[in-house]
Design an enzyme around this catalytic site. Structure first.
Site, PDB file in Angstrom:
ATOM      1  N   HIS A 147       0.831  -1.209   0.000  1.00 21.48           N
ATOM      2  CA  HIS A 147       0.000   0.000   0.000  1.00 21.48           C
ATOM      3  C   HIS A 147       0.871   1.267   0.000  1.00 21.48           C
ATOM      4  O   HIS A 147       0.699   2.145  -0.856  1.00 21.48           O
ATOM      5  CB  HIS A 147      -0.920  -0.019   1.217  1.00 21.48           C
ATOM      6  CG  HIS A 147      -1.845   1.152   1.311  1.00 21.48           C
ATOM      7  ND1 HIS A 147      -3.141   1.117   0.867  1.00 21.48           N
ATOM      8  CD2 HIS A 147      -1.648   2.406   1.792  1.00 21.48           C
ATOM      9  CE1 HIS A 147      -3.709   2.294   1.072  1.00 21.48           C
ATOM     10  NE2 HIS A 147      -2.820   3.099   1.639  1.00 21.48           N
ATOM     11  N   GLU A 148       1.803   1.327   0.937  1.00 19.43           N
ATOM     12  CA  GLU A 148       2.619   2.551   1.028  1.00 19.43           C
ATOM     13  C   GLU A 148       3.499   2.696  -0.208  1.00 19.43           C
ATOM     14  O   GLU A 148       3.681   3.797  -0.731  1.00 19.43           O
ATOM     15  CB  GLU A 148       3.477   2.555   2.297  1.00 19.43           C
ATOM     16  CG  GLU A 148       2.701   2.348   3.595  1.00 19.43           C
ATOM     17  CD  GLU A 148       1.479   3.235   3.759  1.00 19.43           C
ATOM     18  OE1 GLU A 148       1.493   4.368   3.255  1.00 19.43           O
ATOM     19  OE2 GLU A 148       0.492   2.783   4.389  1.00 19.43           O
TER      20      GLU A 148
HETATM   21  N1  B3K Z   1      -1.743   8.177   4.236  1.00 15.93           N
HETATM   22  C1  B3K Z   1      -1.545   7.606   5.536  1.00 15.93           C
HETATM   23  C2  B3K Z   1      -2.602   7.952   6.511  1.00 15.93           C
HETATM   24  C3  B3K Z   1      -2.402   9.231   7.216  1.00 15.93           C
HETATM   25  C4  B3K Z   1      -3.429   9.389   8.317  1.00 15.93           C
HETATM   26  C5  B3K Z   1      -3.415  10.743   8.909  1.00 15.93           C
HETATM   27  N2  B3K Z   1      -4.324  10.845  10.018  1.00 15.93           N
HETATM   28  C6  B3K Z   1      -1.424   6.121   5.492  1.00 15.93           C
HETATM   29  C7  B3K Z   1      -1.981   5.467   4.305  1.00 15.93           C
HETATM   30  O1  B3K Z   1      -3.148   5.487   4.015  1.00 15.93           O
HETATM   31  O2  B3K Z   1      -1.205   4.908   3.575  1.00 15.93           O
HETATM   32 ZN    ZN Z   2      -2.975   5.059   2.028  1.00 13.85          ZN
END
Ligand code: B3K
Ligand code: ZN
Length: 908
Positions: free
Chosen positions: A301-302
């Site tokens: 995902h990341e």
């Molecule tokens: N984009 C971050 C989530 C950030 C949350 C901030 N409260 C993780 C993710 O969805 O990959």
């Molecule tokens: Zn995300």
């Protein structure tokens, strides 16, 4: 913290920024008590916005100095109003030099720059960068960053930033520095730094193009034996994105860093992903099969965000699903492709749908319901929801269902061609999908703008003479807060027709519908409130298989007979619907049991947690329960015996719908009756299927060294499900079986399954094993989290017992994982005890929301949502829940995060 009511932000009020930022240079002198940040930004007036002041955001910051084009600004030359710093009449081109002072060692919110286990980390999404410096902290301001980090060399030997390491060296005074440069423009929410005493596993990796990149997984000392799976998952992710979407890693270096104190799962900062340890650290001793699968999914995902989120980002936070829905869809597809086998893929789909139904459907029906693209918010952190993520992923999946995989890939290619380097909207994504396929997707927009789960009811009519089968679909959607009326959605409904032998019939149907899957599955496009589809040349009365593979995030109803459900369960070529048939059947039986229990007056009001009592109550009120379950029992027995089905599929097929799932099926929730009915049925199944369960247990052993692959995990899953059912028998034979598994377990999956079964039984080894487990893993925080969760969700843990656990020396409110493992687990996953008739569970909840509010508003707000569905509960509980909500609402100094959740709960 504030005492005034925080303002609501509206999507319609979006205005482009008055200034763009071209370049940012930052210097950090890191110190837990006094960090100094010097930021030089070059800004230019945005030609699209010729009016407007220069606006910067800052939160809980000490402003040491601000200079504009070299001249110090005195407080009269700018206005500081709350979090907004405004400079009127600034020139066309501006260089701002801003110095701020922070105390990261005291930052318990874990937003901005903070300290965890003595190391520095950042979290900037959504609005954490403004806790570091004054800046136009909004995602449509994209700039290039160069960052100098300086810190004590002995305490912080490792200094990491976004992008590439340009230079590093000593400063001569025991301190050292590292200079990082990110070659890509990015919004401030993707900024990150890490400084501390860390070690890494690293590897050079060759991309498809031949270019070599450096991959690193950074952890605290002592954890290098737990990084291999994350590294493997990263390499698989990079390959997969190249192959499936032709997207290449654009940096020379990609880092993952694990941190024990983190508000969520992980964060996609450019080139420097920061992860909750839970989604990095794994070895067979500490991690379960589920942990391994989650790590693969989150690493994927990341990594996938690097294109869907970072290269193309969101114009404003209302567009969050643009990156999150899309990236969840991508990680779901990645995990499915990593599994490979058809039944493994189906199980992955089933698990994803289970999450959606269990968490998103209730959200869509509750006080916090919001569209995938919300229209307003008070605190954006409250909108990182299952609606934005999981329903958002379903919306993306529907494009693929409607356009086909090739059509979807064409849309993706056009999206990147048009928008690389830009901050865009969900409409831009939809346009790319439509334009690349010359399709009109205007009605599809309603999936973004309307909240609520659509209900589709299907009726079929067979005309033997004309040999036609007419399927009529009608859709409705209940009102949600602020949206009374809904317009029809564009819903892809995948349908197959089964003949009496259980085979798919070839489909000849009305023009306009797309046929998929060798003409045996048609994707009907439901666009009206009420629509009929005629299938021709249908030789016999068919059993329809509806919404195959869950082709849309809707509730589908059809008046199947029990026999038809059992038939689908046995024959449907669509594995999702085979599973669904069984779930529908079990749900029916369970709801009947619940009704019967409610007729016995004690069941509705008291809870003493004994399934045997429930079985007795059923017998007294409703005759022999076993006989009534015989159709379900025999259907489940043949599934269990069907060795042609993969173990992982048999596992999900034999798992009864959860208590939450059942609650959502009822107009009024009676948590105790639901619990007792489910327990009673589990016990009936254990008694009736004992021999088959024992056989499944013995046939699905996985001797030899542990491997997390889907096949072995599937076997363990079925084996441990069998163990869990058998534990309901609570006799000496099963106690011995469980204890043996616990004593000889070679991996955490088996150990945890055995401990869970032990703890939920009256086995003599129960307490000793719990204590043994604790001693064995005292120094593994992630395992101690499991130990807390196991007890928090165990059926005999009442409010007094959970309070005792909260006094355990290993418990702390400062660590979000620990809070989730005990407090949130109890409040959201032990419904029968949490909803204690005297309201003591709600008091426990309120105390913790209030205590956490002062420490970490995000975690507090997440816990606050455990009472979302209060209006649906039986009146005595409902009133107590409302009182607990009111108690929190009356607390002074509530954060905007908690205030938004509580006030919306009370209002809707
Ligand atoms: N984009 C971050 C989530 C950030 C949350 C901030 N409260 C993780 C993710 O969805 O990959
Ligand atoms: Zn995300």
């Amino acid at each position: 913290m504030r005492t005034d009511t925080p303002p609501t932000i509206y999507r319609q009020q979006y205005a482009a920024p008055a200034y763009r930022v071209e370049q940012v240079e930052m210097g950090f002198d890191l110190d837990p008590e006094d960090t100094r940040v010097a930021t030089r930004s070059t800004l230019v007036r945005n030609p699209d916005s010729p009016e407007g002041d220069l606006v910067l955001h800052g939160h809980e910051l000490r402003l040491v100095q601000i200079r504009m084009n070299g001249k110090v600004l005195s407080p009269g030359q700018y206005q500081l109003d709350g979090d907004t710093l405004r400079i009127a009449g600034a020139p066309h081109r501006v260089t701002l030099d801003i110095e701020t002072a922070l105390q990261p060692g005291r930052n318990t919110s874990l937003m901005g720059l903070y300290v965890s286990s003595g190391n520095f980390f950042t979290q900037c999404e959504a609005e954490g960068f403004r806790k570091i410096t004054y800046f136009p902290d909004r995602p449509d301001v994209m700039a290039k960053y160069t960052v100098m980090l300086r810190a004590d060399k002995a305490r912080y030997p490792v200094l990491l930033g976004n992008g590439n390491l340009v230079e590093q060296g000593d400063l001569g005074d025991g301190r050292h520095y590292a200079l990082w440069e990110d070659p890509f423009k990015k919004p401030s929410y993707l900024f990150a730094l890490v400084a501390g005493n860390l070690v890494c596993q690293e590897e050079a990796f060759q991309l498809k193009s031949g270019r070599e990149v450096l991959l690193q997984v950074w952890v605290e000392h002592g954890n290098l034996d737990k990084t291999q799976h994350a590294m493997d998952s990263l390499k698989n992710s990079i390959r997969w994105d190249e192959e499936r979407f032709n997207l290449e890693l654009d940096l020379d270096r990609f880092m993952i860093v694990a941190v024990g104190d983190f508000n969520m799962g992980a964060m996609e900062n450019k080139g420097l992903n920061i992860f909750n340890t839970k989604y990095v650290l794994a070895n067979p001793r500490i991690a379960t099969d589920i942990d391994y699968a989650n790590i693969e999914a989150v690493v994927g995902h990341e990594y996938f965000h690097n294109w869907t989120g970072n290269r193309v980002t969101c114009r404003d936070w209302f567009q969050l699903s643009l990156k999150e829905g899309l990236t969840v869809f991508r990680d779901q597809e990645f995990s499915a492709d990593m599994i490979g086998s058809a039944s493994g893929r189906a199980v992955k789909r089933i698990e994803d749908v289970r999450v959606l139904r269990q968490t998103q459907f209730p959200e869509d029906a509750g006080p916090m319901a919001h569209p995938v693209r919300p229209d307003s918010y008070i605190e954006i952190n409250n909108f990182y929801t299952v609606t934005v993520y999981e329903k958002g992923a379903e919306v993306v999946r529907m494009y693929q269902t409607l356009l086909g995989r090739d059509g979807f890939n064409r849309g993706m290619a056009l999206y990147f061609q048009r928008h690389d380097g830009q901050a865009v909207t969900c409409d831009d994504f939809r346009s790319a999908m439509a334009d690349a396929n010359r399709r009109d997707l205007s009605q599809f927009e309603r999936w973004y703008s309307q909240a609520g789960t659509p209900h589709v009811s299907a009726t079929g009519e067979y005309d033997a003479q004309a040999r036609t089968y007419t399927l009529t679909l009608a859709q409705t959607c209940k009102p949600t807060p602020g949206q009374e009326q809904k317009l029809p959605f564009h819903i892809p409904v995948a349908v197959g027709l089964l003949d009496a032998g259980g085979h798919d019939m070839p489909l000849v149907q009305t023009p306009g519908a797309v046929a998929a899957d060798a003409q045996t599955t048609a994707v009907l496009e439901l666009t009206e409130a009420h629509q009929s589809f005629v299938f021709h040349q249908v030789g016999e009365y068919p059993v329809p298989s509806l919404l195959r593979n869950f082709s849309a995030p809707v509730v589908l109803s059809h008046d199947y007979t029990d026999a038809e459900l059992a038939f689908l369960m046995e024959h449907d070529s669509d594995p999702f619907n085979r599973w669904e048939g069984g779930q529908r059947l079990a749900t029916r039986r369970l709801l009947v049991l619940v009704d019967k229990l409610l007729l016995t007056d004690s069941a509705a009001q008291t809870f003493d947690g004994d399934a045997a009592d429930a079985a007795a109550a059923m017998a007294a009120s409703a005759g022999a329960p076993v006989a009534e379950q015989s159709a379900l029992v025999s259907a489940l027995r043949s599934t269990l015996r069907h060795t042609g089905l993969d173990p992982e599929f048999r596992e999900v097929a034999l798992t009864l719908p959860s208590e939450t799932m059942l609650s959502e099926q009822m107009d009024v929730i009676h948590p105790h009756a639901i619990h007792r009915a489910r327990q009673a049925l589990r016990r009936v199944l254990a008694e009736q299927l004992r021999e088959d369960l024992e056989a499944a247990y013995h046939d699905n052993q996985t001797p030899g060294p542990y491997s997390p692959d889907a096949q072995s995990a599937g076997k363990r899953g079925l084996k441990n499900l069998a163990l869990s059912y058998l534990s309901e028998l609570d006799d000496e034979r099963t106690h011995a079986l469980i204890q043996t598994q616990y004593d000889h377990a070679g991996n955490m999956t088996d150990r945890m399954a055995a401990l869970t079964a032990l703890v939920n039984s009256s086995a003599p080894g129960r307490q000793a094993s719990l204590e043994h487990f604790y001693r064995d893993f005292e120094h593994e925080a992630l395992v101690i989290d499991k130990w807390f969760t196991l007890q928090a969700t165990e059926r005999s843990t009442d409010v007094a017992a959970v309070r005792a656990l909260a006094r355990h020396p290993a418990f702390t409110l400062k660590n979000p994982n620990r809070v989730r493992s005990l407090v949130l687990a109890f409040c959201s996953s032990n419904p029968a005890q949490f909803h204690a008739a005297d309201g003591s569970g709600y008091a426990f909840w309120a105390e913790h929301v209030i205590a956490l509010n002062a420490i970490n508003p995000q975690v507090a707000a997440r816990l606050a949502r455990a009472l979302d569905r209060w209006r649906k509960y039986a009146p005595p509980l409902r009133e107590k829940m409302r009182a607990a909500l009111q108690r929190v609402a009356d607390t002074p100094a509530l954060s905007g995060d908690v205030l938004e959740v509580i006030s919306k709960s009370l209002a809707n």
